[in-house]
Design a protein around this motif. Structure first.
Motif, short mmCIF file in Angstrom:
data_model
loop_
_atom_site.label_atom_id
_atom_site.label_comp_id
_atom_site.label_asym_id
_atom_site.label_seq_id
_atom_site.Cartn_x
_atom_site.Cartn_y
_atom_site.Cartn_z
N GLY A 66 2.70 2.90 0.42
CA GLY A 66 3.87 3.48 -0.21
C GLY A 66 4.30 4.73 0.52
O GLY A 66 3.87 4.98 1.65
N TYR B 218 6.51 9.38 -5.77
CA TYR B 218 5.76 8.40 -5.00
C TYR B 218 6.27 7.00 -5.30
O TYR B 218 6.29 6.57 -6.46
CB TYR B 218 4.27 8.48 -5.35
N PRO C 241 5.36 3.24 -4.59
CA PRO C 241 4.37 2.30 -4.03
C PRO C 241 5.08 1.06 -3.49
O PRO C 241 6.16 0.68 -3.96
CB PRO C 241 3.50 1.94 -5.24
N TYR D 58 1.62 -3.30 -4.60
CA TYR D 58 0.71 -2.42 -5.34
C TYR D 58 1.30 -1.92 -6.66
O TYR D 58 0.61 -1.32 -7.46
CB TYR D 58 0.32 -1.21 -4.49
N ARG D 59 2.57 -2.18 -6.88
CA ARG D 59 3.28 -1.64 -8.05
C ARG D 59 2.66 -2.06 -9.38
O ARG D 59 2.43 -1.23 -10.25
CB ARG D 59 4.74 -2.07 -7.98
N LEU E 161 -0.77 -0.39 -9.96
CA LEU E 161 -0.60 1.03 -10.27
C LEU E 161 -0.19 1.20 -11.74
O LEU E 161 -0.75 2.03 -12.45
CB LEU E 161 0.45 1.66 -9.35
#
Length: 150
Positions: A84, A106, A108, A112-113, A116
């Motif tokens: 990210g 931030y 991502p 990966y979202r 997270l």
């Protein structure tokens, strides 16, 4: 009589853990993160003055899945490790303790979202930077005096 303090100036890697501070992401998927806080961290001591003067070092930086194992320069990382990025400019504001901290947005990568979002209460976002500072022989602390561009 006080003992004379011996100070050794050194450049070294800085490893710290950033924190997600927003409960949910913005519409664009970016999360507000506390990148680094005033006070003693795992790699050194960070003053308010340091954070206010050097927060820009975190502007528009990429984030990677892991810290490098050694640091011989940017070639230690490749684009397949990108997770990210920090969007735009970072800023300082006081945290809930009344101490200075550097914040940013931030974003991502899509892959990966969801993780997270799911693990946000248990995850930290690691940071890696290079800093210069002074060892205080009396306390054994490394007092970071500046973040370097590399």
């Amino acid at each position: 009589m006080l003992d004379a303090m011996t100070v050794t100036i050194e450049k070294r890697p800085i490893y710290e853990a950033a924190t997600l501070v927003s409960e949910s992401p913005r519409e664009d998927g970016a999360w507000k993160v506390r990148i680094i806080s005033e006070g003693q961290g795992s790699s050194g001591y960070y003053s308010r003055d340091l954070l206010e003067n050097f927060h820009h070092i975190f502007n528009d930086v990429l984030s990677f899945r892991n810290h490098p194992t050694g640091w011989d320069g940017p070639e230690d990382r490749d684009f397949t490790m990108i997770a990210g990025e920090i969007l735009g400019e970072t800023w300082t504001e006081d945290d809930e303790r009344g101490m200075a901290a550097v914040y940013g947005w931030y974003l991502p990568d899509e892959e990966y979202r969801a993780k997270l979002e799911r693990y946000k209460k248990k995850l930290g976002v690691s940071i890696f930077a290079m800093g210069e500072g002074e060892w205080d022989d009396r306390t054994g602390n490394f007092n970071v005096t500046e973040f370097t561009e590399d």
